[in-house]
Scaffold this active site. Structure first.
Site, short mmCIF file in Angstrom:
data_model
loop_
_atom_site.label_atom_id
_atom_site.label_comp_id
_atom_site.label_asym_id
_atom_site.label_seq_id
_atom_site.Cartn_x
_atom_site.Cartn_y
_atom_site.Cartn_z
N SER A 75 0.45 -8.18 -7.46
CA SER A 75 -0.95 -7.77 -7.40
C SER A 75 -1.86 -9.01 -7.35
CB SER A 75 -1.25 -6.84 -8.58
OG SER A 75 -2.41 -6.08 -8.35
N HIS B 172 2.49 1.20 -8.04
CA HIS B 172 2.02 -0.18 -7.96
C HIS B 172 2.80 -1.12 -8.88
CE1 HIS B 172 -0.63 -3.49 -7.21
NE2 HIS B 172 -1.12 -3.50 -8.43
#
Length: 256
Positions: free
Chosen positions: A85, A235
């Site tokens: 991320s 994610h």
């Protein structure tokens, strides 16, 4: 500025960069696994996170320079660099600005493109938590549940809690600076950033952080790339499908 790190194992240097509101310890289990494979794993806390220094400046260029300085101070070279991320964006920046340092790049569930701010509810909850007088982790989780429904995300965020005094819990985050710079976290990779060496992008099958439309942009910045998808993962692909993630990365590192 010297970033805080935990170092596990001996061998080829392997730097791991956590995501927004995380810390190096989030990767400890996987770090141990990679250390068993013959890597010296460095779990870094990025600026304004974990035990690393708090500083007003917060952008991808400065965060990349933190990593370069960390490696140069320790004479690390030909590193494996992995980022998730926000950490993935930092890793891309490092590879583009200091390609001599990086042998292999691994980017986890993030694209080089721009992302609009989407952490407002989490930041609101953490701000309220930081201002509350809480005396136990259980109490902190109950408090945070008013803002964040997903238990997994709450537990991830609550890893930032520590006992500031015998009576008071606090967060290992520079919340004010992170809130002020949340737009910076979403910024696209600079158009001049390019890395020609081997690169692996890993996406979660249930995540929308990397889409089909992102592939041309990824190819533009990273022409020697392969993209792997891990089915059923969101994610936080490395936490949700840890075994599959480990195997995917290991195959890439072993050139399979």
């Amino acid at each position: 500025m010297d970033l805080h790190s935990s170092i596990i194992g001996e061998g080829k240097p392997f730097i791991i960069l956590h995501g927004f509101l995380g810390m190096g310890d989030n990767w400890k289990t996987l770090g141990n696994q990679f250390a068993e494979d013959g890597y010296e794993v460095h779990l870094l806390d990025q600026r304004n996170h974990g035990r690393s220094p708090h500083i007003d400046e917060m952008n991808y260029s400065s965060m990349a320079q933190d990593v370069v300085a960390y490696c140069e101070k320790r004479n690390l070279e030909n590193i494996v660099l992995l980022g998730h991320s926000m950490g993935g964006k930092v890793a891309m920046q490092v590879a583009g600005e200091a390609p001599y340092l990086v042998e292999k790049l691994i980017v986890v569930d993030i694209s080089p493109r721009y992302y609009s701010p989407h952490h407002q509810q989490i930041l609101e909850g953490l701000t309220a938590l930081d201002e509350a007088s809480l005396t136990s982790r259980g109490e902190a989780e109950d408090f945070l549940s008013k803002f964040i429904k997903e238990k997994g995300i709450r537990l991830f965020l609550l890893k930032n809690l520590y006992w500031k005094t015998k009576e008071k819990l606090a967060l290992r985050l520079n919340l004010e600076v992170l809130k002020e710079n949340v737009e910076e976290v979403g910024k696209a990779l600079g158009s001049g950033i390019k890395f020609d060496k081997e690169t692996l992008f890993v996406k979660g099958g249930k995540s929308n952080y990397i889409t089909v439309d992102d592939k041309p942009l990824i190819d533009l910045h990273f022409p020697n790339v392969r993209l792997e998808e891990i089915s059923g993962a969101g994610h936080w692909v490395h936490a949700e499908k840890q075994k599959e993630f480990y195997n995917t990365v290991k195959q890439y590192l072993d050139n399979k």
